[in-house]
Design a protein around this motif. Structure first.
Motif, short mmCIF file in Angstrom:
data_model
loop_
_atom_site.label_atom_id
_atom_site.label_comp_id
_atom_site.label_asym_id
_atom_site.label_seq_id
_atom_site.Cartn_x
_atom_site.Cartn_y
_atom_site.Cartn_z
N ALA A 1 71.57 -28.84 37.58
CA ALA A 1 70.96 -28.04 38.65
C ALA A 1 71.96 -27.02 39.18
N ALA A 2 73.22 -27.44 39.28
CA ALA A 2 74.25 -26.53 39.81
C ALA A 2 74.82 -25.60 38.75
N GLN A 3 74.89 -26.09 37.51
CA GLN A 3 75.52 -25.34 36.41
C GLN A 3 74.63 -25.45 35.17
N PRO A 4 73.54 -24.71 35.11
CA PRO A 4 72.56 -24.90 34.02
C PRO A 4 73.12 -24.67 32.62
N SER A 5 74.15 -23.84 32.49
CA SER A 5 74.65 -23.51 31.16
C SER A 5 75.74 -24.46 30.67
N VAL A 6 76.18 -25.38 31.53
CA VAL A 6 77.20 -26.35 31.12
C VAL A 6 76.57 -27.42 30.24
N GLY B 1 67.94 -33.75 30.23
CA GLY B 1 68.72 -32.53 29.96
C GLY B 1 70.11 -32.78 29.43
N VAL B 2 70.46 -34.05 29.16
CA VAL B 2 71.74 -34.33 28.52
C VAL B 2 71.72 -33.70 27.13
N ASP B 3 72.78 -33.00 26.76
CA ASP B 3 72.83 -32.26 25.50
C ASP B 3 73.31 -33.09 24.32
N ALA B 4 74.28 -33.98 24.58
CA ALA B 4 74.96 -34.65 23.47
C ALA B 4 75.26 -36.09 23.83
N ALA C 1 75.43 -28.34 20.04
CA ALA C 1 74.64 -29.17 20.94
C ALA C 1 73.49 -28.37 21.55
N ARG C 2 73.82 -27.14 21.99
CA ARG C 2 72.77 -26.34 22.61
C ARG C 2 71.69 -25.96 21.61
N GLY C 3 72.11 -25.65 20.40
CA GLY C 3 71.13 -25.32 19.37
C GLY C 3 70.20 -26.47 19.08
N ARG C 4 70.75 -27.70 19.05
CA ARG C 4 69.93 -28.86 18.80
C ARG C 4 68.98 -29.10 19.98
N ALA C 5 69.48 -28.89 21.20
CA ALA C 5 68.64 -29.06 22.38
C ALA C 5 67.50 -28.05 22.38
#
Length: 351
Positions: A134-139, A160-163, A332-336
């Motif tokens: 919520a505070a850091q959406p791109s992290v 929203g956990v990426d990995a 990680a982001r690509g998989r998400a």
């Protein structure tokens, strides 16, 4: 062209490293070490450019673990003098994560000791991850909670956990020498569960525990088979009070060879220099950055890291820049994103 240049050219064309090639890397003589690093750097730069990703660990729960991993200061039977505490309040965990983010980290790793989480523990991590996002959406948020049960990976992914990090730690053929309270298969099962839920699989190893070169190759090839998006390489910190106390088998040059092997064998994976790098790579940390593309900022759970200012200086002095939170080089982001698209979620045009 050196033999390592030829090998790098083959890898960049899509070739797969063989066991004989891997042994050649680990047997590289000292007078060819710079040639090995230069060749491996071509692979690293082809996939990650001049970026170094900073990761920051938040130790949600320390010590009190029922597992008997011989290398671990938090394990059952360990007499290591460490801080022990139960779960951090989510607000404190978020505050620690934000401190790392301010220091330049674009990936936060939420770690808890223990065999694996209860469902209420997953709820705690979900609350922390949700607040960070919520505070850091791109992290990127990576969880490391031990062995997962059915449905837990999906709950983390939905939050929203990426990995998810769960290291195989060593070769299957050596696993039972270092831990007896769970199996190698248990670890593989958790990595598989995480990937099936859409979490980016992060899995690595610890070297310097008495394994052979053949077993290092076995472990890295297993990570290739598991299709780990990121591979943390830990170098044993032989804590007093553990069965590994006093074991100092590694040299800086051999650590460098191991990092090179991971880069050649898993060219598109994020290779992370993790715990013990300061102790074992020592003055060769800069050379290792020409192979690895990711390091941890600050301390490693119960092991002390070097000052953050020294890490930033190390990156700059070797001609690299810090990857910001908008970079998408780690997988990680690509998989998400793929997971969201698969679920029919509408994404922004720049996702």
């Amino acid at each position: 062209m050196s033999r390592f240049d030829a090998l790098a050219a083959d890898v960049l064309k899509g070739g797969e490293l063989s066991a004989a090639d891997a042994r050649m890397i680990l047997d590289c003589p000292d007078d060819e070490l710079l040639a090995l690093v230069a060749a491996g750097s071509r692979i690293r730069r082809a996939h990650f450019g001049d970026r170094v990703t900073l990761n920051y660990l938040v130790n949600l729960k320390s010590g009190l673990c029922p597992e008997n991993c011989h290398y671990c200061s938090q394990a059952l039977g360990s007499q290591a003098q460490i801080l022990k505490y139960s779960w951090l309040d989510p607000a404190e965990a978020v505050a620690q994560a934000e401190a790392g983010i301010r220091g330049g980290a674009s990936r936060v790793c939420l770690v808890a000791s223990g065999r694996g989480p209860m469902n209420r523990d997953v709820d705690r991590v979900v609350a922390t991850a949700t607040a960070i996002k919520a505070a850091q959406p791109s992290v990127e948020v990576c969880a490391c909670l031990g062995l997962l049960k059915e449905g837990q990976a999906e709950k983390l992914a939905d939050a929203g956990v990426d990995a998810y990090n769960h290291n195989i730690n060593t070769a299957e053929s050596f696993h039972d020498e270092i831990v007896q309270t769970h199996t190698y298969g248990d670890r593989v099962d958790t990595i598989t569960r995480a990937a099936a839920a859409g979490l980016s699989p992060c899995s690595g190893l610890i070297v310097g525990m008495g394994e052979s070169n053949e077993q290092i190759i076995e472990a890295i090839f297993a990570l290739r088979t598991l299709d780990a998006d990121s591979i943390p390489i830990n170098f044993l910190v032989p804590f007093d009070g553990t069965p590994m106390e006093g074991r100092w088998d590694l040299t800086p040059a051999h650590c460098l060879r191991i990092v090179a092997l991971a880069r050649f064998a898993c060219p598109t994976a994020a290779v992370r220099l993790a715990g013990g790098r300061e102790l074992h790579l020592r003055t060769l940390q800069g050379l290792a950055l020409h192979l690895a593309n990711s390091i941890f900022l600050g301390d490693y759970l119960t092991a002390e890291g070097q000052a953050a200012a020294s890490d930033l200086e190390l990156i700059r002095d070797n001609g690299f820049v810090i990857a910001d939170q908008a970079d998408t080089t780690e997988g990680a982001r690509g998989r998400a994103v793929a997971r969201q698209r698969g679920a029919g979620t509408t994404l922004p045009a720049n996702a």
